[in-house]
Scaffold this motif. Sequence first.
Motif, PDB file in Angstrom:
ATOM      1  N   GLN A 182      37.681  43.507  39.874  1.00 35.73           N
ATOM      2  CA  GLN A 182      37.218  42.914  38.627  1.00 35.73           C
ATOM      3  C   GLN A 182      35.795  43.381  38.372  1.00 35.73           C
ATOM      4  O   GLN A 182      34.985  43.499  39.300  1.00 35.73           O
ATOM      5  CB  GLN A 182      37.244  41.393  38.729  1.00 35.73           C
ATOM      6  CG  GLN A 182      36.774  40.691  37.472  1.00 35.73           C
ATOM      7  CD  GLN A 182      36.741  39.179  37.641  1.00 35.73           C
ATOM      8  OE1 GLN A 182      37.125  38.631  38.657  1.00 35.73           O
ATOM      9  NE2 GLN A 182      36.254  38.504  36.618  1.00 35.73           N
ATOM     10  N   GLU A 216      39.579  41.462  33.973  1.00 38.27           N
ATOM     11  CA  GLU A 216      40.341  40.241  34.219  1.00 38.27           C
ATOM     12  C   GLU A 216      40.110  39.746  35.642  1.00 38.27           C
ATOM     13  O   GLU A 216      39.666  40.482  36.511  1.00 38.27           O
ATOM     14  CB  GLU A 216      41.826  40.510  33.996  1.00 38.27           C
ATOM     15  CG  GLU A 216      42.111  40.919  32.575  1.00 38.27           C
ATOM     16  CD  GLU A 216      43.473  41.564  32.416  1.00 38.27           C
ATOM     17  OE1 GLU A 216      44.227  41.080  31.573  1.00 38.27           O
ATOM     18  OE2 GLU A 216      43.756  42.542  33.130  1.00 38.27           O
ATOM     19  N   SER A 217      40.459  38.482  35.875  1.00 40.99           N
ATOM     20  CA  SER A 217      40.241  37.870  37.183  1.00 40.99           C
ATOM     21  C   SER A 217      41.291  38.293  38.202  1.00 40.99           C
ATOM     22  O   SER A 217      42.363  38.788  37.853  1.00 40.99           O
ATOM     23  CB  SER A 217      40.229  36.347  37.051  1.00 40.99           C
ATOM     24  OG  SER A 217      41.489  35.901  36.596  1.00 40.99           O
ATOM     25  N   ALA A 237      38.013  37.093  44.520  1.00 39.31           N
ATOM     26  CA  ALA A 237      36.838  36.727  43.704  1.00 39.31           C
ATOM     27  C   ALA A 237      35.534  36.778  44.494  1.00 39.31           C
ATOM     28  O   ALA A 237      34.585  36.087  44.171  1.00 39.31           O
ATOM     29  CB  ALA A 237      37.037  35.365  43.054  1.00 39.31           C
TER      30      ALA A 237
END
Length: 173
Positions: free
Chosen positions: A121, A103-104, A54
């Motif tokens: 992502q 999507e993550s 992330a």
Amino acid sequence: DRTMNVGAILLLGASLVVAAHTAFGRGRSSGAAVRVESSIGRHLDSLVVADISARWKTIQLGNTTTIIYAFLTTCPACAHQKSHVASLLAPLPREQVITLSTESGELLQGYWGGLLAPPLQVHPATLEELGLKGVPSLLIIDEGGVVREAWMGLVTDWKAVDLQRLVRKATRE
């Protein structure tokens, strides 16, 4: 109270997933791949993406021909052709292939099983700006950052030579 909070969180999470799939056209491309004319000719210098951890970053495009494959883990057509797409993309240099999802990272982790670089992502608006209305989608971007090929739908009837031909064509244009 705690049970109600957990239920509310689960309901919120499910709602976000449904909204993301609806907004990005999940299931609209259930047939054979069709050329997406609205994407051809668009210019793309860079992409803002997040890795599996992330961490958001900007990747520059345009130094080499780049193949972008957009998918969702919950898309039936994407799941149907996952191993075939991996076999088409794996022979290409890793630095030329980018796989994207809205999507993550936790959903994407291990998706390609080491055959390809981990998916990145991307925000749904990025794909919409490229004229993509659904997944699975495949773009070929030339060395100048111009989208030369754009396809949406199943590529299960494509052979490696078909993709190589499109890449060569994009490189010559």
